[in-house]
Structure formats: C-alpha cells, structure tokens
Design a protein around this motif. Structure first.
Motif, PDB file in Angstrom:
ATOM      1  N   MET A 155     -52.131 -11.556  32.251  1.00  0.00           N
ATOM      2  CA  MET A 155     -50.851 -10.850  31.974  1.00  0.00           C
ATOM      3  C   MET A 155     -49.962 -11.589  31.351  1.00  0.00           C
ATOM      4  N   VAL A 156     -49.186 -11.010  30.595  1.00  0.00           N
ATOM      5  CA  VAL A 156     -48.199 -11.667  29.665  1.00  0.00           C
ATOM      6  C   VAL A 156     -47.180 -10.606  29.240  1.00  0.00           C
ATOM      7  N   ILE A 157     -45.679 -11.019  29.078  1.00  0.00           N
ATOM      8  CA  ILE A 157     -44.565 -10.328  28.528  1.00  0.00           C
ATOM      9  C   ILE A 157     -44.732 -10.602  27.058  1.00  0.00           C
ATOM     10  N   ARG A 158     -44.842  -9.472  26.239  1.00  0.00           N
ATOM     11  CA  ARG A 158     -44.770  -9.419  24.718  1.00  0.00           C
ATOM     12  C   ARG A 158     -43.579  -9.430  24.287  1.00  0.00           C
ATOM     13  N   VAL A 159     -42.829  -9.660  23.285  1.00  0.00           N
ATOM     14  CA  VAL A 159     -41.593  -9.476  22.721  1.00  0.00           C
ATOM     15  C   VAL A 159     -41.951  -8.769  21.314  1.00  0.00           C
ATOM     16  N   THR A 160     -41.433  -7.330  21.258  1.00  0.00           N
ATOM     17  CA  THR A 160     -41.638  -6.780  19.794  1.00  0.00           C
ATOM     18  C   THR A 160     -40.472  -6.408  19.110  1.00  0.00           C
ATOM     19  N   LEU A 161     -39.585  -7.450  19.149  1.00  0.00           N
ATOM     20  CA  LEU A 161     -38.168  -7.673  18.433  1.00  0.00           C
ATOM     21  C   LEU A 161     -38.604  -7.236  16.925  1.00  0.00           C
ATOM     22  N   ASP A 162     -39.679  -7.971  16.322  1.00  0.00           N
ATOM     23  CA  ASP A 162     -40.123  -7.678  15.005  1.00  0.00           C
ATOM     24  C   ASP A 162     -40.072  -6.437  14.698  1.00  0.00           C
ATOM     25  N   ALA A 163     -40.692  -5.720  15.561  1.00  0.00           N
ATOM     26  CA  ALA A 163     -40.795  -4.085  15.085  1.00  0.00           C
ATOM     27  C   ALA A 163     -39.483  -3.456  15.311  1.00  0.00           C
ATOM     28  N   MET A 164     -38.875  -3.682  16.229  1.00  0.00           N
ATOM     29  CA  MET A 164     -37.599  -3.179  16.328  1.00  0.00           C
ATOM     30  C   MET A 164     -36.572  -3.307  15.211  1.00  0.00           C
ATOM     31  N   LEU A 175     -37.421 -16.499  20.144  1.00  0.00           N
ATOM     32  CA  LEU A 175     -37.705 -15.259  20.976  1.00  0.00           C
ATOM     33  C   LEU A 175     -38.535 -14.320  20.188  1.00  0.00           C
ATOM     34  N   LYS A 176     -38.419 -14.299  18.961  1.00  0.00           N
ATOM     35  CA  LYS A 176     -39.016 -13.146  17.920  1.00  0.00           C
ATOM     36  C   LYS A 176     -40.494 -13.732  18.128  1.00  0.00           C
ATOM     37  N   THR A 177     -40.881 -14.854  17.919  1.00  0.00           N
ATOM     38  CA  THR A 177     -42.289 -15.362  17.764  1.00  0.00           C
ATOM     39  C   THR A 177     -43.100 -15.252  19.142  1.00  0.00           C
ATOM     40  N   GLY A 178     -42.368 -15.049  20.283  1.00  0.00           N
ATOM     41  CA  GLY A 178     -43.041 -14.955  21.608  1.00  0.00           C
ATOM     42  C   GLY A 178     -42.967 -16.391  22.229  1.00  0.00           C
ATOM     43  N   LYS A 179     -42.347 -17.469  21.796  1.00  0.00           N
ATOM     44  CA  LYS A 179     -42.418 -18.641  22.143  1.00  0.00           C
ATOM     45  C   LYS A 179     -41.398 -19.027  23.424  1.00  0.00           C
ATOM     46  N   ALA A 180     -40.550 -18.111  23.435  1.00  0.00           N
ATOM     47  CA  ALA A 180     -39.309 -18.233  24.666  1.00  0.00           C
ATOM     48  C   ALA A 180     -40.006 -18.198  25.765  1.00  0.00           C
ATOM     49  N   ARG A 181     -39.670 -18.752  27.021  1.00  0.00           N
ATOM     50  CA  ARG A 181     -39.936 -18.617  27.998  1.00  0.00           C
ATOM     51  C   ARG A 181     -39.214 -17.926  29.258  1.00  0.00           C
ATOM     52  N   ALA A 182     -38.057 -17.565  28.752  1.00  0.00           N
ATOM     53  CA  ALA A 182     -36.863 -17.040  29.353  1.00  0.00           C
ATOM     54  C   ALA A 182     -35.668 -16.400  28.539  1.00  0.00           C
ATOM     55  N   ILE A 183     -35.197 -15.469  29.130  1.00  0.00           N
ATOM     56  CA  ILE A 183     -33.916 -15.007  28.277  1.00  0.00           C
ATOM     57  C   ILE A 183     -32.862 -14.516  29.243  1.00  0.00           C
ATOM     58  N   ARG A 184     -31.880 -14.774  28.722  1.00  0.00           N
ATOM     59  CA  ARG A 184     -30.663 -14.415  29.558  1.00  0.00           C
ATOM     60  C   ARG A 184     -30.276 -13.027  29.503  1.00  0.00           C
ATOM     61  N   PHE A 185     -29.789 -12.449  30.657  1.00  0.00           N
ATOM     62  CA  PHE A 185     -29.703 -10.913  30.656  1.00  0.00           C
ATOM     63  C   PHE A 185     -28.323 -10.659  29.486  1.00  0.00           C
ATOM     64  N   SER A 186     -27.486 -11.551  29.513  1.00  0.00           N
ATOM     65  CA  SER A 186     -26.230 -11.339  28.461  1.00  0.00           C
ATOM     66  C   SER A 186     -26.983 -11.381  27.097  1.00  0.00           C
ATOM     67  N   THR A 187     -27.807 -12.174  26.901  1.00  0.00           N
ATOM     68  CA  THR A 187     -28.496 -12.099  25.305  1.00  0.00           C
ATOM     69  C   THR A 187     -29.218 -11.102  25.295  1.00  0.00           C
ATOM     70  N   LEU A 188     -29.991 -10.526  26.142  1.00  0.00           N
ATOM     71  CA  LEU A 188     -30.767  -9.185  26.141  1.00  0.00           C
ATOM     72  C   LEU A 188     -29.971  -8.277  25.919  1.00  0.00           C
ATOM     73  N   GLU A 189     -28.682  -8.079  26.570  1.00  0.00           N
ATOM     74  CA  GLU A 189     -27.790  -6.826  26.483  1.00  0.00           C
ATOM     75  C   GLU A 189     -27.217  -6.940  25.098  1.00  0.00           C
ATOM     76  N   ALA A 190     -26.764  -8.232  24.546  1.00  0.00           N
ATOM     77  CA  ALA A 190     -26.327  -8.289  23.158  1.00  0.00           C
ATOM     78  C   ALA A 190     -27.251  -7.674  21.993  1.00  0.00           C
ATOM     79  N   ILE A 191     -28.528  -7.933  22.294  1.00  0.00           N
ATOM     80  CA  ILE A 191     -29.606  -7.822  21.350  1.00  0.00           C
ATOM     81  C   ILE A 191     -29.947  -6.161  21.412  1.00  0.00           C
ATOM     82  N   CYS A 192     -29.700  -5.772  22.651  1.00  0.00           N
ATOM     83  CA  CYS A 192     -29.805  -4.369  22.867  1.00  0.00           C
ATOM     84  C   CYS A 192     -28.812  -3.470  22.037  1.00  0.00           C
TER      85      CYS A 192
END
Length: 71
Positions: free
Chosen positions: A1-10, A35-52
């Motif tokens: 199981m893993v969380i994948r980041v699909t930022l590149d596609a977006m 973050l884009k390459t999937g090497k990040a181990r965590a992301i702050r909700f504030s950063t995720l919110e700003a990206i979204c």
C-alpha cells in the motif's frame, strides 16, 4: 500500500508548470519537486490546501491510495 502523488498529471491538465505553481503556492521549487516525484513523506494540510486552491482541484485529484503499490 502506498499513497501516490499525481501532481504532474494535474499540472498537465491545468497547463501549468511546476515553477508557476511554486510561485502561486509560495513554496520552494525544490520542495514542490520532492512532492511531485513522490519522495515526500508528509505534507501539511495548509500546503495541500494552497495547492488545491491554485489548481482548482480536490485533494483526491492529486493523492491516490494504491493498494497494490510498493512502499
């Protein structure tokens, strides 16, 4: 199981570069690249919110839970 980041596609869908996103979100290009390459181990909700907000998307559009992926 893993969380994948699909930022590149977006980014591709929104026709935006990583550099443009970094400027809009006010995060370093290096950290966004990690973050884009999937090497990040965590992301702050504030950063995720700003990206979204910058990409006009939902967290589920850039984060995918992959049951069959390797860690």
């Amino acid at each position: 199981m893993v969380i994948r980041v699909t930022l590149d596609a977006m980014l591709h869908q929104r026709r935006m570069t990583l550099t443009e996103l970094a400027e809009k979100v006010d995060i370093t290009l290096a950290n966004l690249s990690i973050l884009k390459t999937g090497k990040a181990r965590a992301i702050r909700f504030s950063t995720l919110e700003a990206i979204c907000l910058a990409l006009d998307c939902q967290p589920g559009d850039i984060l995918i839970f992959d049951l069959e992926g390797e860690q």
